[in-house]
Design a protein around this motif. Structure first.
Motif, PDB file in Angstrom:
ATOM      1  N   GLY A  71     118.404   9.609  60.122  1.00  0.00           N
ATOM      2  CA  GLY A  71     118.524   8.679  61.234  1.00  0.00           C
ATOM      3  C   GLY A  71     118.925   9.320  62.550  1.00  0.00           C
ATOM      4  O   GLY A  71     118.746   8.703  63.617  1.00  0.00           O
ATOM      5  N   GLN A  72     119.447  10.547  62.510  1.00  0.00           N
ATOM      6  CA  GLN A  72     119.807  11.220  63.753  1.00  0.00           C
ATOM      7  C   GLN A  72     118.550  11.698  64.468  1.00  0.00           C
ATOM      8  O   GLN A  72     117.472  11.841  63.870  1.00  0.00           O
ATOM      9  CB  GLN A  72     120.728  12.419  63.470  1.00  0.00           C
ATOM     10  N   SER A  73     118.721  11.976  65.747  1.00  0.00           N
ATOM     11  CA  SER A  73     117.597  12.493  66.529  1.00  0.00           C
ATOM     12  C   SER A  73     117.921  13.895  67.017  1.00  0.00           C
ATOM     13  O   SER A  73     119.098  14.277  67.091  1.00  0.00           O
ATOM     14  CB  SER A  73     117.319  11.584  67.733  1.00  0.00           C
ATOM     15  N   MET A  74     116.872  14.652  67.300  1.00  0.00           N
ATOM     16  CA  MET A  74     117.087  15.963  67.883  1.00  0.00           C
ATOM     17  C   MET A  74     115.788  16.458  68.515  1.00  0.00           C
ATOM     18  O   MET A  74     114.705  15.914  68.259  1.00  0.00           O
ATOM     19  CB  MET A  74     117.593  16.974  66.868  1.00  0.00           C
ATOM     20  N   THR A  75     115.933  17.479  69.345  1.00  0.00           N
ATOM     21  CA  THR A  75     114.809  18.096  70.013  1.00  0.00           C
ATOM     22  C   THR A  75     114.800  19.593  69.740  1.00  0.00           C
ATOM     23  O   THR A  75     115.830  20.248  69.887  1.00  0.00           O
ATOM     24  CB  THR A  75     114.865  17.857  71.535  1.00  0.00           C
ATOM     25  N   LEU A  76     113.649  20.093  69.340  1.00  0.00           N
ATOM     26  CA  LEU A  76     113.454  21.529  69.167  1.00  0.00           C
ATOM     27  C   LEU A  76     112.746  22.057  70.414  1.00  0.00           C
ATOM     28  O   LEU A  76     111.766  21.463  70.884  1.00  0.00           O
ATOM     29  CB  LEU A  76     112.593  21.830  67.942  1.00  0.00           C
ATOM     30  N   LEU A  77     113.246  23.193  70.905  1.00  0.00           N
ATOM     31  CA  LEU A  77     112.686  23.756  72.125  1.00  0.00           C
ATOM     32  C   LEU A  77     111.883  25.011  71.816  1.00  0.00           C
ATOM     33  O   LEU A  77     112.312  25.855  71.028  1.00  0.00           O
ATOM     34  CB  LEU A  77     113.801  24.098  73.110  1.00  0.00           C
ATOM     35  N   CYS A  78     110.724  25.120  72.435  1.00  0.00           N
ATOM     36  CA  CYS A  78     109.910  26.324  72.352  1.00  0.00           C
ATOM     37  C   CYS A  78     109.638  26.806  73.769  1.00  0.00           C
ATOM     38  O   CYS A  78     109.206  26.009  74.620  1.00  0.00           O
ATOM     39  CB  CYS A  78     108.598  26.029  71.639  1.00  0.00           C
ATOM     40  N   ALA A  79     109.880  28.080  74.010  1.00  0.00           N
ATOM     41  CA  ALA A  79     109.622  28.656  75.327  1.00  0.00           C
ATOM     42  C   ALA A  79     108.801  29.926  75.166  1.00  0.00           C
ATOM     43  O   ALA A  79     109.092  30.742  74.297  1.00  0.00           O
ATOM     44  CB  ALA A  79     110.943  28.971  76.030  1.00  0.00           C
TER      45      ALA A  79
END
Lengths: 110, 112
Positions: free
Chosen positions: B16-24
């Protein structure tokens, strides 16, 4: 349904011998094929590629063969070295989308 | 050369938690991709982008959203994490069509 298949999960060869990794695909629209090498805890690293207009491409110890009529791709490594031990993925592309096989774990025995 | 950098490398989430993965990426590549790798499944394409401001669905897009606000960054979001999204996530970039992809080292995500 899997469009790119690697039917051998693992392969062991003696150092100095030839390693042959195989890959089959189903989509005749694929026009670019690649092999990647992957070590644990790292991302895949590009090894060699071939366009659908060719049937062979060589780069040092690595040769990729493409048989379009059979929809079959193979990677030959000659001679095999212990540092070649890794998981090898084949991939095929139609325009910008890439499809990967499930990988073959190669072990080169010293 | 940094190439493709993924942040974070590891994360544990609750359902139920949210998160963002970053790619650079610092190679000025046009195309960027998000994949997931599961045992016995190879790499499966989640979403991809062919340029800044554009995104498209891949093979397994459900439960994920992406954004490409800047050419060098490609974000993968999980709005409501589920245990089925436990996986290793790889980001890749390429110059254009019929060009090899460059991969990051992956983000290992566990959802409890």
């Amino acid at each position: 349904d899997q469009q790119v298949k690697q039917n051998s999960p693992s392969l062991s060869v003696q150092e100095g011998r030839i390693s042959i990794l195989n890959c089959d695909y189903t989509n005749s629209m694929f026009d670019y094929f690649l092999w990647y090498k992957k070590y644990p805890a790292e991302g895949p690293t590009f090894l060699i590629s071939i366009s659908s207009i060719k049937d062979k491409n060589e780069d040092g110890r690595f040769t990729v063969f493409l048989n379009k009529s059979a929809k079959h791709l193979s990677l030959h490594i000659v001679p095999s070295q212990p540092g070649d031990s890794a998981v090898y993925f084949c991939a095929a592309s139609e325009w910008v989308e890439f499809y990967f096989g499930t990988g073959t774990s190669l072990t080169v025995i010293p | 050369n940094a190439g493709v950098t993924q942040t974070p490398k590891f994360r544990v989430l609750k359902t139920g938690q949210s998160m963002t993965l970053l790619c650079a990426q610092d190679m000025n590549h046009e195309y960027m991709y998000w994949y997931r790798q599961d045992p016995g499944m190879g790499l499966r394409l989640i979403h991809y982008s062919v340029g800044e401001g554009t995104t498209a669905k891949g093979e397994v897009p459900d439960g994920y959203n992406v954004s490409r606000l800047k050419k060098q960054n490609f974000l993968l979001g999980l709005e409501s994490a589920a245990p089925s999204q436990t996986s290793v996530y790889f980001c890749a970039s390429t110059k254009g069509s019929n060009q090899p992809q460059h991969f990051g080292d992956g983000t290992r995500l566990s959802i409890l």
